[in-house]
Motif scaffolding. Structure first.
Motif, mmCIF file in Angstrom:
data_model
loop_
_atom_site.group_PDB
_atom_site.id
_atom_site.type_symbol
_atom_site.label_atom_id
_atom_site.label_comp_id
_atom_site.label_asym_id
_atom_site.label_seq_id
_atom_site.Cartn_x
_atom_site.Cartn_y
_atom_site.Cartn_z
ATOM 1 N N GLY A 192 0.782 -1.228 0.000
ATOM 2 C CA GLY A 192 0.000 0.000 0.000
ATOM 3 C C GLY A 192 0.812 1.275 0.000
ATOM 4 O O GLY A 192 0.256 2.375 0.097
ATOM 5 N N VAL A 193 2.152 1.146 -0.122
ATOM 6 C CA VAL A 193 3.007 2.332 -0.176
ATOM 7 C C VAL A 193 2.796 3.029 -1.523
ATOM 8 O O VAL A 193 2.791 2.374 -2.561
ATOM 9 C CB VAL A 193 4.489 1.939 -0.012
ATOM 10 N N PRO A 194 2.630 4.355 -1.547
ATOM 11 C CA PRO A 194 2.531 5.054 -2.834
ATOM 12 C C PRO A 194 3.871 4.974 -3.572
ATOM 13 O O PRO A 194 4.890 5.459 -3.076
ATOM 14 C CB PRO A 194 2.225 6.507 -2.442
ATOM 15 N N VAL A 195 3.887 4.314 -4.720
ATOM 16 C CA VAL A 195 5.125 4.166 -5.474
ATOM 17 C C VAL A 195 5.013 4.891 -6.806
ATOM 18 O O VAL A 195 3.957 4.906 -7.440
ATOM 19 C CB VAL A 195 5.510 2.693 -5.706
ATOM 20 N N THR A 196 6.124 5.506 -7.195
ATOM 21 C CA THR A 196 6.243 6.093 -8.517
ATOM 22 C C THR A 196 7.419 5.430 -9.212
ATOM 23 O O THR A 196 8.349 4.947 -8.559
ATOM 24 C CB THR A 196 6.464 7.612 -8.435
ATOM 25 N N LEU A 197 7.396 5.411 -10.530
ATOM 26 C CA LEU A 197 8.433 4.750 -11.312
ATOM 27 C C LEU A 197 9.314 5.792 -11.979
ATOM 28 O O LEU A 197 8.815 6.778 -12.536
ATOM 29 C CB LEU A 197 7.801 3.831 -12.354
ATOM 30 N N ASN A 198 10.635 5.540 -11.933
ATOM 31 C CA ASN A 198 11.597 6.551 -12.338
ATOM 32 C C ASN A 198 12.849 5.912 -12.933
ATOM 33 O O ASN A 198 13.054 4.702 -12.811
ATOM 34 C CB ASN A 198 11.995 7.399 -11.122
ATOM 35 N N THR A 199 13.695 6.755 -13.550
ATOM 36 C CA THR A 199 14.876 6.242 -14.243
ATOM 37 C C THR A 199 16.184 6.529 -13.525
ATOM 38 O O THR A 199 17.199 5.903 -13.820
ATOM 39 C CB THR A 199 14.964 6.846 -15.653
ATOM 40 N N ASP A 200 16.224 7.513 -12.644
ATOM 41 C CA ASP A 200 17.417 7.885 -11.877
ATOM 42 C C ASP A 200 18.488 8.483 -12.804
ATOM 43 O O ASP A 200 18.513 9.685 -13.005
ATOM 44 C CB ASP A 200 17.933 6.686 -11.089
ATOM 45 N N ASP A 201 19.365 7.664 -13.339
ATOM 46 C CA ASP A 201 20.390 8.113 -14.292
ATOM 47 C C ASP A 201 20.170 7.357 -15.606
ATOM 48 O O ASP A 201 20.864 6.372 -15.890
ATOM 49 C CB ASP A 201 21.794 7.831 -13.743
ATOM 50 N N PRO A 202 19.211 7.774 -16.413
ATOM 51 C CA PRO A 202 18.745 6.936 -17.524
ATOM 52 C C PRO A 202 19.793 6.628 -18.574
ATOM 53 O O PRO A 202 19.800 5.522 -19.136
ATOM 54 C CB PRO A 202 17.592 7.745 -18.117
ATOM 55 N N ALA A 203 20.693 7.576 -18.853
ATOM 56 C CA ALA A 203 21.700 7.309 -19.877
ATOM 57 C C ALA A 203 22.662 6.223 -19.416
ATOM 58 O O ALA A 203 22.936 5.254 -20.130
ATOM 59 C CB ALA A 203 22.465 8.584 -20.200
ATOM 60 N N TYR A 204 23.161 6.362 -18.187
ATOM 61 C CA TYR A 204 24.184 5.444 -17.710
ATOM 62 C C TYR A 204 23.607 4.079 -17.364
ATOM 63 O O TYR A 204 24.329 3.073 -17.408
ATOM 64 C CB TYR A 204 24.910 6.065 -16.515
ATOM 65 N N PHE A 205 22.324 4.018 -17.042
ATOM 66 C CA PHE A 205 21.682 2.734 -16.775
ATOM 67 C C PHE A 205 20.946 2.204 -18.006
ATOM 68 O O PHE A 205 20.271 1.178 -17.931
ATOM 69 C CB PHE A 205 20.718 2.857 -15.586
ATOM 70 N N GLN A 206 21.058 2.928 -19.114
ATOM 71 C CA GLN A 206 20.496 2.515 -20.404
ATOM 72 C C GLN A 206 19.020 2.130 -20.280
ATOM 73 O O GLN A 206 18.604 1.036 -20.667
ATOM 74 C CB GLN A 206 21.330 1.374 -20.997
ATOM 75 N N THR A 207 18.258 3.058 -19.733
ATOM 76 C CA THR A 207 16.835 2.818 -19.581
ATOM 77 C C THR A 207 16.067 4.065 -19.961
ATOM 78 O O THR A 207 16.653 5.118 -20.241
ATOM 79 C CB THR A 207 16.507 2.394 -18.132
ATOM 80 N N THR A 208 14.760 3.950 -19.999
ATOM 81 C CA THR A 208 13.846 5.070 -20.211
ATOM 82 C C THR A 208 12.677 4.880 -19.257
ATOM 83 O O THR A 208 12.491 3.790 -18.695
ATOM 84 C CB THR A 208 13.306 5.117 -21.650
ATOM 85 N N LEU A 209 11.871 5.905 -19.104
ATOM 86 C CA LEU A 209 10.702 5.761 -18.244
ATOM 87 C C LEU A 209 9.737 4.735 -18.831
ATOM 88 O O LEU A 209 9.141 3.935 -18.091
ATOM 89 C CB LEU A 209 10.009 7.105 -18.049
#
Length: 348
Positions: free
Chosen positions: A276-293
């Motif tokens: 039940g914790v309110p969670v949001t999704l994020n990338t942090d350091d998207p280039a260096y972790f090779q991710t996107t939202l």
């Protein structure tokens, strides 16, 4: 690797999005980093963006730090900070991110001898162009690097209350090394920031335990918690987060890349959401972790059982937890409502 052919991907592409935990200095993709390095004569050990991409395959936290510091070295002038911001905005626009709160660390640039008026002017122009050219609204979270700033100096909060602070700052953050630098050290800085109308947005419970989150809540009166995954260590803390509706800014790929969890699939995202914790999704350091939202949302769906209903709810959570002006919030809320009404409710 997440299967990018999943049937949910068109739905995700169209979903209006909000991101709350994203570092400007960690958003430099190879093309942008290479351009900045060539402009400023910074040697990166690569003769093309393609060759530079190989450096983004780091093996541990030390590899990440080396790459992150190389990226910092390429940011010197107002033009550099503008170009980095506009490149990030273009990437966000491609994912239909409508609003993002972007963290930047002014102290890191001050310690490198950067003219802070140049830093301000670059961020201001980048933010203006993000909206004008890409339709993305950006706000800034300026954070303290725990291990680099003497808590007694209160340098970052002094900067934010001074004439060279950028426009659009909504909060004071706290990043860097948690171990040995508890939130309580920075109580005075955060009290001053809150008195000036800034939100309290520290990282906590990323690399050390629940005590760090408790410290952020009690000493810094945190409005949100960056990461916070170690909150699971303490059931009483989970109950507190739920009871007081305190959101976590969760970044699964980041946590896996930095070996804080065994893998993206074994991330505690679902456990936090199920509690039940309110969670949001994020990338942090998207280039260096090779991710996107969009990829983070797909990870949540494919590996953690997030339905389209829960993914949509996470965007509403992020919108409610952000510090956009009321008109921007109302516009994005309407976009999310219209999107939900126009798309099928039986997506996977």
């Amino acid at each position: 690797m997440v299967d990018q052919t999943d049937d949910i991907t068109p739905w995700l592409a169209r979903l209006p999005k909000v991101e709350l935990h994203l570092h400007l200095e960690g958003s430099l993709r190879p093309a942008t980093l290479f351009q900045l390095a060539q402009r400023n004569g910074v040697e990166l050990g690569a003769d093309s963006p393609a060759a530079l991409t190989a450096l983004y395959q780091f093996n541990d936290f030390n590899d990440f730090v080396r790459l992150f510091l190389a990226g910092l070295a390429t940011l010197r002038t107002a033009e550099d900070f503008t170009d980095a911001t506009v490149a990030l905005a273009a990437e966000l626009a491609e994912q239909n991110v409508r609003y993002a709160e972007v963290t930047t660390t002014p102290g890191n640039h001050h310690r490198r001898g950067i003219d802070m008026a140049e830093y301000r002017d670059g961020l201001n122009e980048g933010r203006r162009r993000a909206r004008a050219e890409h339709g993305v609204d950006l706000a800034w979270v300026c954070d303290i690097s725990r291990e680099s700033e003497d808590p007694g100096s209160e340098w970052t909060v002094d900067y934010l209350l001074g004439p060279t602070a950028p426009d659009g700052v909504v909060g004071l953050g706290l990043g860097g090394v948690e171990d040995g630098y508890p939130p309580e050290l920075f109580t005075s800085s955060f009290a001053r920031a809150r008195a000036a109308g800034l939100a309290s947005l520290p990282h906590a419970g990323e690399t050390v335990g629940a005590a760090s989150v408790w410290g952020a809540l009690r000493a810094l009166r945190a409005n949100r918690i960056g990461h916070g995954i170690r909150s699971l260590d303490d059931p009483a803390l989970l109950d507190h987060l739920v009871a007081h509706d305190i959101p976590l800014e969760v970044a699964p790929t980041s946590n896996a890349c930095l070996k804080l969890v065994p893998s993206v699939a074994e991330h505690p995202l679902a456990h936090l959401a199920d509690a039940g914790v309110p969670v949001t999704l994020n990338t942090d350091d998207p280039a260096y972790f090779q991710t996107t939202l969009t990829t983070e949302l797909l990870v949540a769906h494919r590996l953690h059982g997030f339905t389209t209903e829960r993914l949509l709810a996470a965007q509403h959570t992020a919108l409610a937890a952000c510090y956009a002006d009321p008109a921007t919030k109302a516009r994005i809320r309407e976009e999310l409502t219209d999107f939900a009404a126009s798309t099928s409710a039986d997506q996977p």
